[in-house]
Design an enzyme around this catalytic site. Structure first.
Site, PDB file in Angstrom:
ATOM      1  N   GLY A   1       0.806  -1.214   0.000  1.00  0.00           N
ATOM      2  CA  GLY A   1       0.000   0.000   0.000  1.00  0.00           C
ATOM      3  C   GLY A   1       0.831   1.252   0.000  1.00  0.00           C
ATOM      4  O   GLY A   1       1.219   1.758  -1.045  1.00  0.00           O
TER       5      GLY A   1
ATOM      6  N   HIS B   1       6.941   1.537  11.458  1.00  0.00           N
ATOM      7  CA  HIS B   1       6.154   2.404  12.329  1.00  0.00           C
ATOM      8  C   HIS B   1       6.069   1.703  13.676  1.00  0.00           C
ATOM      9  O   HIS B   1       5.860   0.488  13.740  1.00  0.00           O
ATOM     10  CB  HIS B   1       4.763   2.601  11.734  1.00  0.00           C
TER      11      HIS B   1
END
Length: 348
Positions: free
Chosen positions: A39, A124
């Site tokens: 993505g 992240h």
């Protein structure tokens, strides 16, 4: 490692001179890297790794738009493109690059392939830092590392193709093999980082959430709207208001600030611009500091994570998101922006 002085503070960073691509390739020569998710970060990181000569495969849910995008980018079904289960099973390093909501949803699938000695990689720190909310708790016998490019996956790829790089932070949450840091550095070099600086998972997610909601997107968008609306209210045309608010900033000034710094920008403008900008800078700083302090408190307390997980898990989230984005897209500000972009001259 090099010690660099950042505004009077010495900081150790890792550069490509000290850890060249050849060393990164050698460090990971026996690894199979599975990029899970295609993505936001997945395409840029996987394509850069592939172009840099690493053994990379992609894991993605079959049949969707991201699967088709992966095929269009040259990943071959059954050879370098697999469903998530098969990619995780084949990998020694699992780059977990699904969205935060996607990571929560897919965790039970991915976790069963985290056998002893494997590496779990994040870009992240959200899933690990807020694991009491996400349920993402890796087994104790795997390495858990982070490489977080300080920019979008699209920018990471574009700069790589230009022979440049985005700076990235690295972190080690769990070192089961004794090689976790070397693998993080090698992967940071492999994905196309300019230089690497060390952090931890918590600091990465706190700074990232603050930045996204603050100057990188939320504050910037809010300031755009405020200035544009004031100019329009006082009789300025959409073209004038947009050019003075967005176009001049993004197309002219910010590239120069990126190259030379804000002091250079002040020094190379008219006295009128200099004096006004320097006099008003402090007013904006003082007015917005309480907002940023409140924002950081919301992030560090976990309340912002709660909101993200709660909203992102709702079945109608995408529909509500599209309503919000449509409102922005169809506002006069960004309709003016669309018109201005089409009118940008091509002089050559």
């Amino acid at each position: 490692m090099a010690t660099i002085n950042f505004g009077g503070v010495n900081e150790t960073v890792i550069t490509r001179d000290e850890f060249p691509l050849e060393k990164a390739q050698d460090t990971l020569k026996h690894e199979v890297i599975a990029v899970i998710g295609y993505g936001v970060q997945g395409p840029g990181q996987s394509l850069n790794l592939r172009d840099n000569g690493f053994n990379v495969i992609v894991g993605q849910r079959k049949g969707g738009k991201s699967w088709e995008k992966a095929i269009a980018d040259g990943w071959i079904e059954g050879e370098t493109l697999f469903d998530i289960d098969e990619a995780c099973d084949n990998a020694t390093i699992i780059q977990y690059l699904l969205s935060d909501a996607g990571q929560i949803e897919a965790w039970n699938t991915v976790k069963k392939y985290l056998t002893a000695g494997k590496t779990l990689y994040f870009s992240h720190g959200f899933g690990i830092t807020f694991n009491e909310k996400t349920g993402i708790v890796p087994p104790a016998d795997v390495d858990v590392i982070l490489v977080a490019p300080k920019g979008s996956g699209t920018s990471l790829r574009r700069l790589f193709l230009k022979g440049e790089g985005i700076n990235s932070s690295i972190a080690v949450f769990q070192d089961a093999t004794g090689r976790a840091k070397d693998k993080a550095i090698a992967l940071g070099i492999g994905v196309g980082s300019g230089y690497l600086f060390e952090t931890d998972f918590q600091k990465e997610v706190y700074s990232d959430l603050t930045g996204e909601r603050g100057i990188l997107m939320g504050a910037l968008a809010g300031l755009f709207e405020a200035q544009y609306n004031v100019l329009r209210k006082n009789g300025h045309s959409p073209s004038e208001a947009f050019n003075e608010t967005v176009e001049e900033l993004t197309q002219s000034l910010m590239p120069l600030v990126a190259e030379n710094g804000m002091d250079w920008m002040f020094a190379n403008t008219s006295v009128t611009a200099q004096r006004g900008a320097l006099d008003w800078k402090g007013k904006f700083r003082d007015a917005t500091t309480p907002v940023f302090e409140n924002l950081y408190d919301e992030v560090s307390s976990g309340r912002e994570a709660n909101r993200v997980i709660s909203e992102g898990s709702k079945t109608d989230y995408r529909q509500k998101l599209e309503v919000e984005l449509t409102e922005i897209r169809e506002s006069e500000l960004w309709q003016a922006g669309a018109a201005v972009r089409k009118l940008r001259p091509k002089l050559n």
